[in-house]
Design a protein around this motif. Sequence first.
Motif, PDB file in Angstrom:
ATOM      1  N   SER A   1       1.726   1.775  -3.515  1.00 55.46           N
ATOM      2  CA  SER A   1       0.521   2.209  -4.240  1.00 55.46           C
ATOM      3  C   SER A   1       0.225   3.680  -3.960  1.00 55.46           C
ATOM      4  O   SER A   1      -0.160   4.420  -4.861  1.00 55.46           O
ATOM      5  N   GLN A   2       0.387   4.087  -2.700  1.00 60.36           N
ATOM      6  CA  GLN A   2       0.165   5.496  -2.343  1.00 60.36           C
ATOM      7  C   GLN A   2       1.148   6.399  -3.067  1.00 60.36           C
ATOM      8  O   GLN A   2       0.781   7.485  -3.518  1.00 60.36           O
ATOM      9  N   SER A   3       2.388   5.932  -3.224  1.00 57.50           N
ATOM     10  CA  SER A   3       3.404   6.768  -3.858  1.00 57.50           C
ATOM     11  C   SER A   3       3.093   7.053  -5.324  1.00 57.50           C
ATOM     12  O   SER A   3       3.587   8.032  -5.876  1.00 57.50           O
TER      13      SER A   3
ATOM     14  N   THR B   1       0.827  -1.213   0.000  1.00 54.16           N
ATOM     15  CA  THR B   1       0.000   0.000   0.000  1.00 54.16           C
ATOM     16  C   THR B   1       0.858   1.258   0.000  1.00 54.16           C
ATOM     17  O   THR B   1       0.471   2.262  -0.578  1.00 54.16           O
ATOM     18  N   GLN B   2       2.025   1.197   0.635  1.00 56.95           N
ATOM     19  CA  GLN B   2       2.920   2.364   0.625  1.00 56.95           C
ATOM     20  C   GLN B   2       3.360   2.682  -0.803  1.00 56.95           C
ATOM     21  O   GLN B   2       3.395   3.849  -1.205  1.00 56.95           O
TER      22      GLN B   2
ATOM     23  N   ILE C   1      -4.707   0.010  -3.248  1.00 54.70           N
ATOM     24  CA  ILE C   1      -4.756   0.164  -1.788  1.00 54.70           C
ATOM     25  C   ILE C   1      -6.038  -0.466  -1.255  1.00 54.70           C
ATOM     26  O   ILE C   1      -6.008  -1.226  -0.276  1.00 54.70           O
TER      27      ILE C   1
ATOM     28  N   GLU D   1      -5.106   4.189  -5.773  1.00 54.28           N
ATOM     29  CA  GLU D   1      -6.015   3.914  -4.666  1.00 54.28           C
ATOM     30  C   GLU D   1      -6.752   2.585  -4.824  1.00 54.28           C
ATOM     31  O   GLU D   1      -7.074   1.933  -3.841  1.00 54.28           O
TER      32      GLU D   1
END
Length: 179
Positions: A79-81, A76-77, A88, A85
């Motif tokens: 994906s956030q970068s 998820t980290q 995530i 979403e």
Amino acid sequence: ASGRPKAKYYADKLFGKVYREQGEKDVALEYFFMAIDSAKADSNYKAVSYIYSDIAELHRRTGAYHKAIETWNLATQYSQSVGKEDLIAKDFNNIGLLLYYLMEADPKNGDLAIDYLKKSVKIKLKYNEGMASSYHNLSMIYNDLDQLDSSYKYVRLAINENKQTKNYKWLFLNYLELI
């Protein structure tokens, strides 16, 4: 970056999945980590996220549940970068479902599962897609926690979602939950 690293990390990821399916954990991990190295070298953090999700699934299948959760959180980290979403939401759903299965070992996992699944729903609502699985999972957890009003609420939401998407297989399963 050239097309070569991209081809390499996709190939390595596929080899990792094949070895995962054959139950060869160590070989699968070797290929997955080679894929991660190639994807990072190509600055393709979306691919890195996908590969970490594949590794998390390997850990889940082999019973390394806490490693699976840690690895999905790492995915998820990444994906956030890159602003993915949808990835995530998928990883949060997977973590929530795994925590649900771990409720018997520790009842506090039920509350954590609900938190992750609600985060997944919150993201999915932005795109108005794929919410039925999270609703279904929330319904199961609330049912096991004997919070039947909440369970009923979420199974009804899953039914409505599955009706709209004409997902009859899951719609049937949702109706069975009501019995």
